[in-house]
Design an enzyme around this catalytic site. Sequence first.
Site, PDB file in Angstrom:
ATOM      1  CB  CYS A 100      -0.188   2.592  -3.217  1.00  0.00           C
ATOM      2  SG  CYS A 100      -0.808   0.962  -3.668  1.00  0.00           S
TER       3      CYS A 100
ATOM      4  CG  ASP B 198      -2.689   1.263   0.522  1.00  0.00           C
ATOM      5  OD1 ASP B 198      -3.500   0.321   0.415  1.00  0.00           O
ATOM      6  OD2 ASP B 198      -1.555   1.227  -0.001  1.00  0.00           O
ATOM      7  CG  ASN B 199      -5.621   1.266  -2.291  1.00  0.00           C
ATOM      8  OD1 ASN B 199      -4.540   1.864  -2.323  1.00  0.00           O
ATOM      9  ND2 ASN B 199      -5.752   0.018  -2.700  1.00  0.00           N
TER      10      ASN B 199
ATOM     11  CG  ASP C 194       0.305  -2.060  -0.660  1.00  0.00           C
ATOM     12  OD1 ASP C 194      -0.564  -1.309  -1.128  1.00  0.00           O
ATOM     13  OD2 ASP C 194       1.451  -2.150  -1.119  1.00  0.00           O
ATOM     14  CG  ASP C 195      -3.381  -2.739  -3.321  1.00  0.00           C
ATOM     15  OD1 ASP C 195      -3.388  -1.532  -3.071  1.00  0.00           O
ATOM     16  OD2 ASP C 195      -2.869  -3.226  -4.349  1.00  0.00           O
TER      17      ASP C 195
END
Length: 511
Positions: free
Chosen positions: A80, A314-315, A44-45
């Site tokens: 997200c 995700d990013n 996540d991130d």
Amino acid sequence: MDSLRSRTGPTWRTPAGLTLLLLTCCVRWSTGAQRSNVILILTDDQDVDLGGLTPMKKTKDLIGNQGATFVNAFTVVPLCCPSRSSILTGRYPHNHQVRNNSLSGNCSSPRWQKGPEAEALPVFLNKQNYQTFFAGKYLNQYGKKEAGDVFHVPPGWEQWHALVGNSQYYNYTLSVNGKEEKHGDDYEKDYLTDLIVNRSLQFLDSRNPKRPFFLMLSPPAPHSPWAAAPQYLKEFSNVKAPRDGSFNKPGKDKHWLLRQPTNPMSNSSVSFLDNAFRKRWQTLLSVDDMVETLVKKLDSIKELDNTYIFYTSDNGYHTGQFSLPIDKRQLYEFDVRIPLMVRGPGIKPKQMLKAPVLNIDLAPTILDISGVNLSAVNVDGQSFLSQMAPSMRNGSARPFFLIEYTGEGHPTTDPACPKLGPGLSECFPDCVCEDAYNNTYACVRTLDGQNDMQYCEFADSESFVEVYNLTSDPHQLENIVKKVDPVILQAMNQRLIKLQSCVGISCRDMK
């Protein structure tokens, strides 16, 4: 066998060994017993541009060095919930209609559940006789009462251990196969990253060995609130956010949101982002342990050589770039580039692949591995199995692609920043805002080694345009929209128009 003889001519004799091979392949395919397993690890991130893989020594060794590392992997949307929705469906945001992290933005909403979620990756895998297991963060609004509460288990998942809401490490609620399970702050019992891997091990022990499996593991790291495991709290104590590239540079000639931060940043902002940078890395060390534990388990149950392991995020993320303290959501490299490493059958070790790959390509690639006929699936992405295992598939890289984002804002003024007015969000620290309603943009990106360009249009009152030549300006310091040949601008604009309305094959069949 009709396929091995002429209907009008002589009968061909099939060698006994070939007959046995054909029969064996058919039996394996029909029963699924030898079909490859798949594990998708989604952080996540986690950026790649600012050294986000530095803490991942075991992961780079056990996945990257044993397979393929994609050096040009991108998310099609740097946030997200819409990104995860793209991963699950293989579709651009304009086709799955998840625009941001809110219910009104279609994040895990009833409309999402009735539409794209019903046609997502696990649904097809389940039809292919895969055992499916999910653990960790799903979508930011998952489990909220307006979105079906914890009782909603998305179709296709046989085992479901999903976090309610956004990333947490302690003091959270899970939906365990549709039942609420509350957790506290005991490291041994509750630390979410460790719980995810422990439950995946339980699943692997109890699985049906005659069916292939798909695991999607989604730890909270390195998302805030950055709660590292106790044994890692002192790691990286001297590390600071990278000071090169666009760090602490003014957002000159950029969209108004990039022009509003104070430059140079205040000492308090720099101290804040340095602390966040260190803590992010600390949380990732537990994910690195997760990968090692999983690989050892697969080896012990004799499934490692028959399992594809995907590692991605995700990013991306930024910490001080263009004087923006911490966040994602922007169109620049640090937010849209993501890590991607894959190991598995047919993938040669230590490959560094340069062709662009998107997160909408993950679902079709995994479905390709599972044996699904991709022409029958409504996806915008394409399988990249041919790139990492060319002996197994033929394929070609895309010439250009789309990145799109819909900004979020608050209808009222943030009381902590009364001078800013309404329409903004994510205003921290020092009232520097990271998002706004009109931080809404679409970009077309070309990446062929010689023509690395990005063209972006904003949906705002300025109709603002940003253009970058990333070959000569990799940090996107200069917006060259006023210097580029109008013919090139027109061509990029036409490509963007086509991409923004593309569906399925038209997203892939771009010339």
